[in-house]
Scaffold this active site. Structure first.
Site, short mmCIF file in Angstrom:
data_model
loop_
_atom_site.label_atom_id
_atom_site.label_comp_id
_atom_site.label_asym_id
_atom_site.label_seq_id
_atom_site.Cartn_x
_atom_site.Cartn_y
_atom_site.Cartn_z
CG ASN A 128 27.90 61.31 4.86
OD1 ASN A 128 27.23 60.27 4.71
ND2 ASN A 128 27.65 62.11 4.49
CG ASP A 144 22.13 54.14 1.01
OD1 ASP A 144 22.24 55.25 1.50
OD2 ASP A 144 23.24 53.35 0.76
CD GLN A 154 31.92 46.41 5.76
OE1 GLN A 154 32.30 47.08 4.99
NE2 GLN A 154 30.86 46.20 5.73
CB THR A 156 30.28 50.14 4.20
OG1 THR A 156 30.02 48.65 4.13
CG2 THR A 156 31.54 50.36 3.74
#
Length: 499
Positions: free
Chosen positions: A303, A241, A311, A266
Site C-alpha cells: 500500500n 475495493d 489531491q 487516493t
C-alpha cells in the site's frame, strides 16, 4: 436473457458512488446513478466516518436509481479496508466508526508490539504491521474503553456494516477481513493466537464468508422510506475495493499470477496474485502484505500513498482561490522539465492532511535537493516519485515471488492521469495495460452476478472483454534511468524529516 440490474455501492476515502450495472448475458453496462462526498469528520480529538450521512446518501441514491431503471435486482457494497463498526447486544452501533487516519492508535502502538513483535505478527497474519490496521485500532479501542469487552456483540467491517444497515444481517466477508491483521496466514480464519494474546474475543466477529452470499431482501423500512417496490436482494459480494477491481480484469483465472497490478487512486496498491500468502523475511523487509481475493487466493502487495498528495495540493490551492483541475495539473507538468528531485510518497510526513506543499518543500530541503520553481515542476516531481515507487515495489515483488512478470494492469481513477501512466511504463520498463477506470465497481457487479449464479468464473473474462476497452502503453527510453532510480532510493531511505 432477462436483463439484470445490480447496484454497486462503491465507497472511497473521499467519495461514494452508486453505479448500476446492467447485464444482458454478454456484457455489463455501467451507469453512474448518484455520487456524494465522503470525508471523515474531526470531532475534538477523534476522526470519524459520518456513517449516518453515508447511509442516507445510499438511500437517496437508490431512490434516484429506481427512477432510472426498470427494476433493481440486487445491491452490494465495497469499500477501503481496515475500518469497522462496533455493534452492541441490542443491535445498535456503539460509536461512529473511526477513520484509519485517526490518531488514537499512537499511544498504544508500542504496547501492542510488546505483546507481539512486528515480524511475529506478520508471520501469524500475513499482514504488514501498520498504524491503520484493524488489529491496532481495536487494541487501542479496548485500552481506551475497557467496558467495550462486555458491550460488543458484533464487529463489522465497513462494507458489512452498510450491508447490516440495509439487510439487518451481520456477516463479515473474506477479502475485507483479510486487511485487518486478525486472520491466520495459514488457515485464513480468525487467528486464535492473536486473539488470545491481545484479549480479543472471536465471537465478536460475525461469520466469515468466502465467495459471497445473498443476505436477503432489503429491509422493508428502507424500501418504504424510498418508495421502492422491487424485491432487492442485498448481497455480500467482494467487500474490499482492490479485490473487487481484480475481479474485473479481462484475465483468465489461470493467468492471474502472471501479471502485476496497480490500483491507482487516493492510495496506490501494487501487487501480484499468489496461490498462498508469502510470509518470508524478505517479504516483511520489503514492506509487502498479504490480502485475500474473492476466490480465496492471495494478493501480495504494498500500500502506497498515491494521488492523495496531488489531491491535497489541489484542495489547498483551491482554498487560495486557484482552482486547478487535474487535467490542467497534468498539462502544467508536461510543459516542464524534471529537476531531478524526489520525495518518498510513503514518508509519514505526507500521511496527514493540510500543508502538503509546505511538507514537500520541507522534505526536499531536509534531503538537500533542488526546489521546484513553479507549480508544474512540483507536480512533475510528485508524479515521478510515484512512478519510481511503483518500480521499487514491482522489483521487490519479483524478488520475493521469484516471478518477474512482463505486464502491469493499471486501473482506477488514476489511469486518467496519462502522464503518471506513461511514467509508470517508462520507469518500470514494462507494458502497461489500463482499464477500467471503474474497476472496483465492475468487480462489485461481477461478484453479485457470480453469487446469484448468473455469471460463471470461467465466462467472466469474455464478459469483461465485451464490457470495456483497454489501452496498451509501451515504455519509452529514459536516459540515465538507473542513476535517477538510485538517487530516488537514496532519498527515500532518509527517513527523518521534521515538520
Amino acid at each position: 436473457m432477462k436483463l439484470t440490474n445490480a447496484i454497486a455501492v462503491d465507497l472511497g476515502a473521499s467519495s461514494g458512488r452508486l453505479i448500476s450495472g446492467t447485464y444482458d448475458g454478454n456484457k455489463i453496462d455501467l451507469k453512474e446513478q448518484f455520487r456524494f462526498s465522503n470525508l471523515p469528520v474531526q470531532v475534538i480529538n477523534d476522526l470519524h466516518w459520518d456513517y449516518m450521512k453515508i447511509f442516507q446518501e445510499i438511500k437517496y441514491g437508490l431512490n434516484m436509481a429506481k427512477r432510472d431503471l426498470p427494476s433493481i435486482d440486487s445491491i452490494s457494497i465495497d469499500t477501503w479496508g481496515v475500518d469497522y463498526g462496533l455493534i452492541n447486544r441490542h443491535g445498535q452501533l456503539l460509536f461512529a466508526p473511526h477513520s484509519y487516519r485517526d490518531a488514537r492508535v499512537d499511544d498504544y502502538e508500542a504496547l501492542l508490539y510488546d505483546k507481539i513483535n512486528k515480524f511475529e505478527l506478520f508471520q501469524l497474519t500475513g499482514n504488514q504491521p501498520a498504524k491503520i490496521n484493524t488489529v491496532l485500532q481495536l487494541f487501542a479501542d479496548l485500552q481506551l474503553n475497557p467496558f467495550l469487552t462486555n458491550e460488543i456483540k458484533h464487529i463489522l467491517f465497513m462494507p458489512n456494516l452498510i450491508g447490516y444497515f440495509l439487510s439487518g444481517k451481520a456477516i463479515n466477508e473474506f477479502t475485507i477481513s483479510s486487511t485487518s491483521g486478525l486472520l491466520d496466514a495459514v488457515s485464513r480464519k480468525l487467528s486464535s493466537e492473536v486473539f488470545e494474546r491481545l484479549g480479543f474475543k472471536q465471537e465478536w466477529f460475525a461469520d466469515l464468508n468466502k465467495g459471497g452470499k445473498v443476505l436477503g431482501q432489503l429491509l422493508p423500512q428502507v424500501s418504504t422510506e424510498i418508495n421502492l417496490t422491487d424485491l432487492v436482494q442485498v448481497i455480500t459480494g467482494v467487500g474490499h475495493d482492490t479485490a473487487s477491481a481484480l475481479l474485473a480484469l479481462p484475465v483468465a483465472p489461470e493467468d492471474r499470477e502472471d501479471i502485476a497490478f496497480i490500483s491507482s487512486g487516493t492510495w496506490s496498491i501494487i501487487g501480484q496474485q499468489t496461490a498462498e500468502p508469502i510470509v518470508t523475511k524478505a517479504a516483511f523487509d520489503a514492506g509487502l502484505t498479504n490480502e485475500g481475493c474473492f476466490d480465496g487466493s492471495n494478493r501480495l502487495l504494498a500500500n502506497l500513498t498515491g494521488l492523495w498528495i496531488i489531491q491535497e495540493l489541489q484542495r489547498e490551492w483551491s482554498y487560495k482561490g486557484e482552482l486547478v483541475e487535474f487535467g490542467q495539473m497534468v498539462e502544467e507538468a508536461l510543459n516542464e522539465t524534471a529537476i531531478g528531485s524526489y520525495i518518498d510518497p510513503n514518508n509519514e510526513i505526507f500521511a496527514a492532511p493540510n500543508q502538503m506543499e509546505e511538507k514537500i518543500m520541507a522534505y526536499l530541503k531536509a534531503t538537500q535537493q533542488k526546489l521546484p520553481e513553479n507549480r508544474g515542476q512540483l507536480i512533475l516531481l510528485v508524479l515521478e516519485s510515484l512512478a519510481f515507487s511503483y518500480k521499487r515495489i514491482i522489483e521487490d515483488l519479483a524478488r520475493v515471488t521469484g516471478k518477474d512478470v512482463p505486464v502491469i494492469y493499471m486501473f482506477g481513477g488514476g489511469i486518467q492521469n496519462s502522464l503518471l501512466v506513461q511514467l509508470t511504463a517508462d520507469f518500470t520498463e514494462k507494458e502497461v495495460i489500463t482499464g477500467p477506470v471503474e474497476a472496483s465497481v465492475m468487480g462489485n457487479i461481477v461478484s453479485q452476478l457470480q453469487v446469484q449464479n448468473l455469471l460463471s468464473t470461467a465466462d467472466t473474462k469474455d464478459v469483461m472483454v465485451h464490457s470495456y476497452t483497454v489501452d496498451r502503453i509501451e515504455p519509452t527510453h529514459v536516459p540515465d534511468l538507473n542513476a535517477k532510480f538510485k538517487k530516488f532510493q537514496s532519498v527515500r531511505l532518509q527517513h527523518k524529516v521534521d515538520f
